[in-house]
Design a protein around this motif. Sequence first.
Motif, PDB file in Angstrom:
ATOM      1  N   THR A  82     -10.885  23.389  74.133  1.00  0.00           N
ATOM      2  CA  THR A  82     -10.514  24.587  74.734  1.00  0.00           C
ATOM      3  C   THR A  82      -8.613  24.625  74.335  1.00  0.00           C
ATOM      4  O   THR A  82      -8.328  25.450  74.082  1.00  0.00           O
ATOM      5  CB  THR A  82     -10.797  24.582  76.130  1.00  0.00           C
ATOM      6  N   THR A 101     -22.591  27.945  76.620  1.00  0.00           N
ATOM      7  CA  THR A 101     -21.302  28.296  76.497  1.00  0.00           C
ATOM      8  C   THR A 101     -20.554  27.700  75.401  1.00  0.00           C
ATOM      9  O   THR A 101     -19.851  28.043  74.512  1.00  0.00           O
ATOM     10  CB  THR A 101     -20.779  28.197  77.708  1.00  0.00           C
ATOM     11  N   ALA A 102     -20.856  26.152  75.556  1.00  0.00           N
ATOM     12  CA  ALA A 102     -20.256  25.404  74.396  1.00  0.00           C
ATOM     13  C   ALA A 102     -20.800  25.816  73.260  1.00  0.00           C
ATOM     14  O   ALA A 102     -20.061  25.743  72.008  1.00  0.00           O
ATOM     15  CB  ALA A 102     -20.402  23.715  74.711  1.00  0.00           C
ATOM     16  N   THR A 135     -21.942  28.495  72.123  1.00  0.00           N
ATOM     17  CA  THR A 135     -21.382  29.735  71.948  1.00  0.00           C
ATOM     18  C   THR A 135     -20.052  29.993  71.234  1.00  0.00           C
ATOM     19  O   THR A 135     -19.592  30.447  70.292  1.00  0.00           O
ATOM     20  CB  THR A 135     -21.205  30.841  73.161  1.00  0.00           C
ATOM     21  N   MET A 136     -19.134  29.083  71.807  1.00  0.00           N
ATOM     22  CA  MET A 136     -17.801  28.680  71.365  1.00  0.00           C
ATOM     23  C   MET A 136     -17.894  28.243  69.969  1.00  0.00           C
ATOM     24  O   MET A 136     -17.191  28.785  68.989  1.00  0.00           O
ATOM     25  CB  MET A 136     -17.145  27.861  72.254  1.00  0.00           C
ATOM     26  N   LEU A 147     -13.824  30.851  78.030  1.00  0.00           N
ATOM     27  CA  LEU A 147     -15.174  30.442  77.874  1.00  0.00           C
ATOM     28  C   LEU A 147     -15.078  28.854  77.766  1.00  0.00           C
ATOM     29  O   LEU A 147     -15.874  28.407  78.519  1.00  0.00           O
ATOM     30  CB  LEU A 147     -15.764  30.627  76.374  1.00  0.00           C
ATOM     31  N   GLY A 148     -14.043  28.344  77.690  1.00  0.00           N
ATOM     32  CA  GLY A 148     -14.012  26.883  77.665  1.00  0.00           C
ATOM     33  C   GLY A 148     -13.571  26.388  79.144  1.00  0.00           C
ATOM     34  O   GLY A 148     -14.599  25.366  79.751  1.00  0.00           O
ATOM     35  N   ASN A 176     -11.671  31.444  72.996  1.00  0.00           N
ATOM     36  CA  ASN A 176     -12.501  30.309  73.391  1.00  0.00           C
ATOM     37  C   ASN A 176     -11.961  29.689  74.957  1.00  0.00           C
ATOM     38  O   ASN A 176     -12.484  29.094  75.514  1.00  0.00           O
ATOM     39  CB  ASN A 176     -12.119  29.174  72.416  1.00  0.00           C
ATOM     40  N   ASP A 208     -16.731  30.303  66.725  1.00  0.00           N
ATOM     41  CA  ASP A 208     -15.714  29.805  66.125  1.00  0.00           C
ATOM     42  C   ASP A 208     -15.924  29.672  64.426  1.00  0.00           C
ATOM     43  O   ASP A 208     -15.169  30.115  63.742  1.00  0.00           O
ATOM     44  CB  ASP A 208     -15.317  28.436  66.516  1.00  0.00           C
ATOM     45  N   GLN A 256     -10.056  20.509  67.350  1.00  0.00           N
ATOM     46  CA  GLN A 256     -11.061  21.139  67.645  1.00  0.00           C
ATOM     47  C   GLN A 256     -12.302  20.668  67.237  1.00  0.00           C
ATOM     48  O   GLN A 256     -13.486  20.454  67.873  1.00  0.00           O
ATOM     49  CB  GLN A 256     -10.941  22.570  67.034  1.00  0.00           C
ATOM     50  N   SER A 286      -8.042  25.159  70.720  1.00  0.00           N
ATOM     51  CA  SER A 286      -8.259  26.475  70.611  1.00  0.00           C
ATOM     52  C   SER A 286      -6.515  27.351  71.048  1.00  0.00           C
ATOM     53  O   SER A 286      -6.287  28.169  70.272  1.00  0.00           O
ATOM     54  CB  SER A 286      -9.347  27.113  71.446  1.00  0.00           C
TER      55      SER A 286
END
Length: 474
Positions: free
Chosen positions: A96, A27-28, A30-31, A183-184, A180, A35, A118, A99
């Motif tokens: 997060t 997931t990290a 993916t972010m 997701l975060g 984000n 991004d 970020q 974001s």
Amino acid sequence: MILFFDEPGDDGLVGSERRLAMVATMTATTMAVFDGSMVNIALPKIAQTLGVSASHAVWVSNGYLLTAAMTLAIFSALATRIGFRLQFTIGLVVFTLASLGCALSSSLEMLILMRLLQGIGGAATLSISPAILRSVFPNRLLGRILGLNALLIGSITAVAPIFGGTLLSTLGWQWLFAINIPLGIMAVMFTLRAVPRIDSIRREPFDILGGVLSAVMLGALIMTANTFSQLSHGALYSETLIIATTYGVAAIVAGWLFIKRQRVAPKPLLPLEIFLSMRFSLAALTSLASFISQGIVFIALPFLFQTVYGYSVFDSALLFTPWPIGIILAASNAGKLSDRYSAAVISVIGSCLFALGVILLALLPDQPSVWDICLRSLLCGIGFGCFQSPNNREMLSNVSREKSGYASGVLAIVRTFGQCLGAALVGVVLSFYGQSGSNTLLEDQGIQVSLWVAAVAAVLAIFISVSRQQRGQA
């Protein structure tokens, strides 16, 4: 569905904890990938909305890259002192919250500041994500999980331009950052639930001087590349050249002092002995050359598609799709094979396919068909997917488990700098061919030369990778 989650391990976690830990790290990832892919396409809109020039808006992208690059080595060392779990959690929280700050920004200054934060949060997570996967999965399954990670990145890369374009046209650029936030939150929850605490945390002093020198070295290298890419004839040519040279000298001096410091520091920031393993060092150099090639192609192809062939922005994004599809097709299978056979041999095969694909792109005719472009791009993706996960396995498995955080940091550094140097090389080439003004023919030649430079970098990666076999290190 993925049965190897439940296989008994000789180390690492089992069952549901493996799943959650993998979901947290991916997931990290993916972010970070979303991004990077979506923000670049939003720069013109951000510049228009905030009333700033395009050259200033570029720092929305460059600011993130700069702080991430400057702190990657620091975080790879810090993780061994505070633990993967704590650092990963803090990094996710910072990313997060930053974001959220980006989404709420009403000025360019605030937006760039949030992007700098970020970058710090992103470096804290990306520098140790592969190391966390190694701590969760046993060595015999490492190739497969790295293959899945590469498959995920390929999938996200494929959908990010379309998804980002949809958000940009319907909801506004702020939502590219706002996505984000959920997701975060999910990644933090999974991290606290499943990522194990490391019992072997070393309570030892941190090499502050080494950290400062590494940040100066890496930051100056990024600035050197960015400045050289902006060279052009005119009144500011000599001034720009002086600035770029100054950054370059600063990077060289800081790098020399950093190496000296690491040799005498009682607890170095980056133990240089990890580079004594030829398999590790050559795999790192192979990765650097490959990401330079990929960085060049990813910047050059949009110019080729839009400037030379006349495709729209959306059509250009669709023409990119075969590349990540190729990665999806190859990455997981290459990872599985690298658990059973020589990862070095598999990565050499992937490097050869990738280089062939880049050469074929450089040889595209004046008016190729869509299928012709797609097939050549697909071959690049298959080659890169076949190369990447076995090569990453080579890097991580050829250092001790205690030093996997350092190896993970080196992996992130060569990826970041490879892509950055590739982009800068395109800028240098296009600047050189654009010296005579807005001559379309010269710009076309510059794009063609850029693709051939990418092909040279890809072939160089093959020679470096093959040298592992010649030295008997495979």
